[in-house]
Design a protein around this motif. Structure first.
Motif, mmCIF file in Angstrom:
data_model
loop_
_atom_site.group_PDB
_atom_site.id
_atom_site.type_symbol
_atom_site.label_atom_id
_atom_site.label_comp_id
_atom_site.label_asym_id
_atom_site.label_seq_id
_atom_site.Cartn_x
_atom_site.Cartn_y
_atom_site.Cartn_z
ATOM 1 N N ARG A 1 42.728 36.522 47.320
ATOM 2 C CA ARG A 1 41.881 37.634 46.898
ATOM 3 C C ARG A 1 40.398 37.287 46.961
ATOM 4 O O ARG A 1 39.574 38.096 47.405
ATOM 5 C CB ARG A 1 42.273 38.087 45.489
ATOM 6 C CG ARG A 1 43.660 38.719 45.437
ATOM 7 C CD ARG A 1 44.072 39.082 44.021
ATOM 8 N NE ARG A 1 45.443 39.568 43.988
ATOM 9 C CZ ARG A 1 45.807 40.808 44.292
ATOM 10 N NH1 ARG A 1 44.892 41.693 44.639
ATOM 11 N NH2 ARG A 1 47.072 41.172 44.234
ATOM 12 N N SER B 1 47.594 33.511 45.201
ATOM 13 C CA SER B 1 47.096 34.886 45.195
ATOM 14 C C SER B 1 45.605 34.931 44.888
ATOM 15 O O SER B 1 44.848 35.682 45.525
ATOM 16 C CB SER B 1 47.870 35.712 44.168
ATOM 17 O OG SER B 1 47.360 37.030 44.096
ATOM 18 N N TYR B 2 45.150 34.128 43.927
ATOM 19 C CA TYR B 2 43.720 34.075 43.609
ATOM 20 C C TYR B 2 42.911 33.610 44.821
ATOM 21 O O TYR B 2 41.840 34.155 45.120
ATOM 22 C CB TYR B 2 43.473 33.134 42.437
ATOM 23 C CG TYR B 2 43.547 33.799 41.081
ATOM 24 C CD1 TYR B 2 42.756 34.903 40.774
ATOM 25 C CD2 TYR B 2 44.399 33.305 40.088
ATOM 26 C CE1 TYR B 2 42.820 35.512 39.524
ATOM 27 C CE2 TYR B 2 44.478 33.902 38.835
ATOM 28 C CZ TYR B 2 43.675 35.000 38.562
ATOM 29 O OH TYR B 2 43.747 35.596 37.323
#
Length: 276
Positions: free
Chosen positions: A184, A180-181
């Motif tokens: 993003r 997810s990091y």
């Protein structure tokens, strides 16, 4: 003048030393699960950043223009913005500290490489004197910073997935969180890259009367941005995640390096003065 060169060089080497110390502290802190040591490492990086910034400002005053022409100043300013952005991002997102094992070495390597290229004072061409050029460069540098952070998490995912970096993994979110990091920060890099291209197009129109002329740097920048767009599109609408998404981002990162540091060397480019 020689004294000023020596001063700028000495300041930059001082920053490199502090960055190296910070790197060791962050890496040891993360691998041996000593979060306080890692945090102190980031604190050590702050005076290095201040010292580094002072060196860039002195250089700016010496040459009379921003740090975006000579290889030394380009690499040095990239490193400064990378580390500054990273430290700012760690305030709302403390788990980002782990990415320091990639960001901090990248910062001191960029500065050291710039110093080894031997700083040169270069006159800014008339077409480079524009506020749109300044915005163009700033947004690209911010995009580059976000992309390196995303690359760090993509790399973490690939290595941890294969059973490596198990000690470091304890300081990171689970694999889904790591993925997810990466996603993003890739989106952040994509957005700032787009704004940088737009500002560059306005600068091109102001300088040469055309928004786009398929210059090698422009073309590769567009290709890189499009590949980032494909990456984000596949993730958002085709549920790409995990290993295949991480490998695709590695390709995106490689294209970023080509776009920013190799294509400006083409003599046919209107950016030929950049990074020479």
């Amino acid at each position: 003048m020689k004294g000023s060169f020596a001063l700028v060089t000495g300041i930059h080497w001082g920053a490199v030393v502090l960055y190296v110390v910070a790197t060791v502290m962050v890496v040891v802190g993360q691998y041996f699960q000593k979060p306080q040591l890692a945090r102190r490492g980031l604190q050590v990086a702050v005076p290095g950043l201040v010292l580094h910034g002072a060196g860039l400002l002195i250089w700016w005053r010496m040459v009379g223009h921003g740090p975006y022409i000579d290889r030394f100043e380009v690499l040095s300013s990239n490193a400064w913005i990378l580390l500054a952005a990273f430290l700012v991002f760690t305030i709302p997102f403390p788990r980002l500290v782990t990415a320091g094992v990639v960001v901090l070495p990248a910062s001191f390597i960029l500065v050291a490489l710039g110093l080894f290229f031997s700083p040169e004072m270069k006159t800014l061409p008339p077409t480079f004197r524009s506020v749109w050029l300044v915005l163009h460069i700033i947004f690209y540098k911010i995009a580059f910073s976000a992309i390196i952070i995303a690359f760090a998490f993509s790399l973490f995912y690939l290595l941890i997935r294969r059973g490596r970096l198990q000690k470091l993994a304890k300081s990171l979110p689970d694999l889904e969180g790591i993925d997810s990091y990466a996603y993003r920060f890739a989106g952040l890099g994509f957005t700032f890259w787009a704004i940088g291209m737009l500002a560059g197009s306005i600068w091109a129109y102001q300088s040469w009367g055309t928004f786009w002329n398929w210059d090698p740097v422009q073309t590769w920048s567009l290709v890189t941005w499009a590949v980032f767009g494909i990456y984000l599109h596949l993730r958002r609408f085709f549920a790409w995640q995990g290993e295949r998404a991480s490998w695709l981002f590695v390709v995106c990162f490689a294209l970023t390096l080509v776009s920013l540091f190799l294509t400006p060397l083409f003599e046919s480019s209107i950016h030929a003065e950049y990074f020479k």
